[in-house]
Design a protein around this motif. Structure first.
Motif, mmCIF file in Angstrom:
data_model
loop_
_atom_site.group_PDB
_atom_site.id
_atom_site.type_symbol
_atom_site.label_atom_id
_atom_site.label_comp_id
_atom_site.label_asym_id
_atom_site.label_seq_id
_atom_site.Cartn_x
_atom_site.Cartn_y
_atom_site.Cartn_z
ATOM 1 N N PRO A 1 48.327 30.974 27.300
ATOM 2 C CA PRO A 1 48.024 32.025 28.273
ATOM 3 C C PRO A 1 48.302 31.586 29.706
ATOM 4 C CG PRO A 1 46.008 31.053 27.412
ATOM 5 C CD PRO A 1 47.147 30.453 26.646
ATOM 6 N N SER A 2 48.555 32.590 30.555
ATOM 7 C CA SER A 2 48.788 32.320 31.977
ATOM 8 C C SER A 2 47.507 31.809 32.622
ATOM 9 C CB SER A 2 49.227 33.589 32.699
ATOM 10 O OG SER A 2 50.513 33.962 32.282
ATOM 11 N N CYS A 3 47.678 31.022 33.648
ATOM 12 C CA CYS A 3 46.547 30.453 34.371
ATOM 13 C C CYS A 3 45.809 31.556 35.123
ATOM 14 C CB CYS A 3 47.043 29.381 35.334
ATOM 15 S SG CYS A 3 45.688 28.426 36.047
ATOM 16 N N PRO A 4 44.475 31.522 35.131
ATOM 17 C CA PRO A 4 43.714 32.535 35.866
ATOM 18 C C PRO A 4 44.008 32.564 37.371
ATOM 19 C CG PRO A 4 42.262 31.309 34.413
ATOM 20 C CD PRO A 4 43.601 30.625 34.383
ATOM 21 N N CYS A 5 44.542 31.471 37.934
ATOM 22 C CA CYS A 5 44.753 31.410 39.382
ATOM 23 C C CYS A 5 45.874 32.308 39.870
ATOM 24 C CB CYS A 5 44.994 29.968 39.833
ATOM 25 S SG CYS A 5 46.674 29.360 39.573
ATOM 26 N N ARG B 1 42.896 27.105 44.133
ATOM 27 C CA ARG B 1 43.336 27.794 42.915
ATOM 28 C C ARG B 1 42.595 27.251 41.687
ATOM 29 N NH1 ARG B 1 47.591 31.063 42.871
ATOM 30 N NH2 ARG B 1 48.842 31.284 44.742
ATOM 31 N N SER B 2 42.470 25.934 41.615
ATOM 32 C CA SER B 2 41.796 25.337 40.456
ATOM 33 C C SER B 2 40.303 25.668 40.467
ATOM 34 C CB SER B 2 42.028 23.830 40.402
ATOM 35 O OG SER B 2 41.363 23.159 41.444
ATOM 36 N N ARG B 3 39.718 25.772 41.642
ATOM 37 C CA ARG B 3 38.303 26.151 41.723
ATOM 38 C C ARG B 3 38.106 27.617 41.317
ATOM 39 N NH1 ARG B 3 34.395 23.404 44.172
ATOM 40 N NH2 ARG B 3 33.579 25.275 45.219
ATOM 41 N N TYR B 4 39.027 28.495 41.736
ATOM 42 C CA TYR B 4 38.944 29.893 41.303
ATOM 43 C C TYR B 4 39.017 29.955 39.765
ATOM 44 C CZ TYR B 4 40.268 34.649 40.159
ATOM 45 O OH TYR B 4 40.323 35.890 39.570
ATOM 46 N N SER B 5 39.977 29.239 39.190
ATOM 47 C CA SER B 5 40.102 29.221 37.725
ATOM 48 C C SER B 5 38.833 28.690 37.077
ATOM 49 C CB SER B 5 41.302 28.375 37.296
ATOM 50 O OG SER B 5 42.507 28.996 37.682
ATOM 51 N N ALA B 6 38.193 27.708 37.706
ATOM 52 C CA ALA B 6 36.945 27.167 37.170
ATOM 53 C C ALA B 6 35.830 28.217 37.206
ATOM 54 C CB ALA B 6 36.532 25.920 37.944
ATOM 55 N N PHE B 7 35.810 29.069 38.230
ATOM 56 C CA PHE B 7 34.846 30.172 38.250
ATOM 57 C C PHE B 7 35.128 31.135 37.100
ATOM 58 C CE2 PHE B 7 33.745 29.029 42.646
ATOM 59 C CZ PHE B 7 32.368 29.236 42.624
ATOM 60 N N VAL B 8 36.392 31.484 36.917
ATOM 61 C CA VAL B 8 36.770 32.415 35.844
ATOM 62 C C VAL B 8 36.391 31.851 34.477
ATOM 63 C CG1 VAL B 8 38.718 33.519 34.668
ATOM 64 C CG2 VAL B 8 38.643 33.472 37.166
ATOM 65 N N LEU B 9 36.665 30.566 34.270
ATOM 66 C CA LEU B 9 36.439 29.916 32.975
ATOM 67 C C LEU B 9 35.037 29.335 32.837
ATOM 68 C CD1 LEU B 9 39.910 28.171 32.757
ATOM 69 C CD2 LEU B 9 39.178 30.265 31.574
ATOM 70 N N GLU B 10 34.209 29.534 33.852
ATOM 71 C CA GLU B 10 32.820 29.063 33.859
ATOM 72 C C GLU B 10 32.730 27.557 33.623
ATOM 73 O OE1 GLU B 10 30.496 31.594 31.298
ATOM 74 O OE2 GLU B 10 30.953 33.361 32.519
ATOM 75 N N SER C 1 41.489 38.695 39.723
ATOM 76 C CA SER C 1 42.723 38.250 40.379
ATOM 77 C C SER C 1 42.412 37.491 41.664
ATOM 78 C CB SER C 1 43.657 39.427 40.686
ATOM 79 O OG SER C 1 43.115 40.268 41.674
ATOM 80 N N LEU C 2 43.385 36.675 42.045
ATOM 81 C CA LEU C 2 43.280 35.866 43.254
ATOM 82 C C LEU C 2 44.512 36.106 44.106
ATOM 83 C CD1 LEU C 2 41.901 33.503 44.848
ATOM 84 C CD2 LEU C 2 43.351 31.965 43.500
ATOM 85 N N PHE D 1 41.624 33.289 51.286
ATOM 86 C CA PHE D 1 41.955 33.952 50.020
ATOM 87 C C PHE D 1 41.093 35.186 49.827
ATOM 88 C CE2 PHE D 1 38.352 31.314 48.925
ATOM 89 C CZ PHE D 1 37.635 32.082 48.031
ATOM 90 N N ARG D 2 41.527 35.995 48.872
ATOM 91 C CA ARG D 2 40.756 37.161 48.425
ATOM 92 C C ARG D 2 40.693 37.102 46.907
ATOM 93 N NH1 ARG D 2 41.795 43.355 50.119
ATOM 94 N NH2 ARG D 2 40.661 42.623 51.940
ATOM 95 N N ALA D 3 39.468 37.094 46.381
ATOM 96 C CA ALA D 3 39.247 37.110 44.933
ATOM 97 C C ALA D 3 38.688 38.478 44.563
ATOM 98 C CB ALA D 3 38.279 36.004 44.535
#
Length: 148
Positions: free
Chosen positions: A2-6, A34-43, A71-72, A88-90
């Motif tokens: 799957p594509s990265c959440p970032c 970006r990696s921190r945003y993905s970490a929020f998405v993936l808990e 989205s980010l 950024f805007r999440a």
């Protein structure tokens, strides 16, 4: 894969996952954001705490009340010496539409490792028109995607 959440359009395994697995530190503030945003998405609260500067890091972090991030958007980023900033805007899904969190984040680099320091945030509601791009990041028009 799957594509990265970032939102990088890269597979997660080639994008943020190596940072989450502690294989390497993020090379710059934007990559760390970006990696921190993905970490929020993936808990992944352990990763968020590990990348938060010790001077401003909370003692604990729970993500149980975290929104449904969709989205980010990176608005700007830069670094000068051992300091960096990312704007950024999440976007997140609400029961009756979409909301956003917009932040200008400060980062610091210590011992060749970037850390999130703090951010100035504001939140709001998104009200896309039917022919606008969908806030979920799909690239489709709102009327053909997540129209609520």
């Amino acid at each position: 894969m799957p594509s990265c959440p970032c939102g990088s359009q890269q597979p997660y395994g080639d994008c943020c996952q190596p940072f989450h697995l502690d294989r390497m530190p993020a090379p710059d503030p934007e990559t760390l954001m970006r990696s921190r945003y993905s970490a929020f998405v993936l808990e992944l609260p352990d990763y968020l705490l590990a990348t938060w500067h010790p001077d401003t890091r909370p003692a604990t972090l729970t993500l149980e009340q975290s929104p449904d991030w969709v989205s980010l958007q990176m608005l700007s980023s830069g670094e000068q010496g051992d300091r960096g900033q990312v704007h950024f805007r999440a976007v997140y899904r609400m029961p009756d539409g979409f909301g956003y969190l917009e932040e200008t984040s400060d980062f610091v680099c210590e011992d060749d490792c970037w850390f999130y320091l703090r951010g100035d945030t504001r939140e709001g509601r998104l009200d896309p028109g039917r022919n606008d791009r969908c806030p979920c990041g799909s690239g489709k028009k709102f009327k053909a995607c997540c129209r609520i």
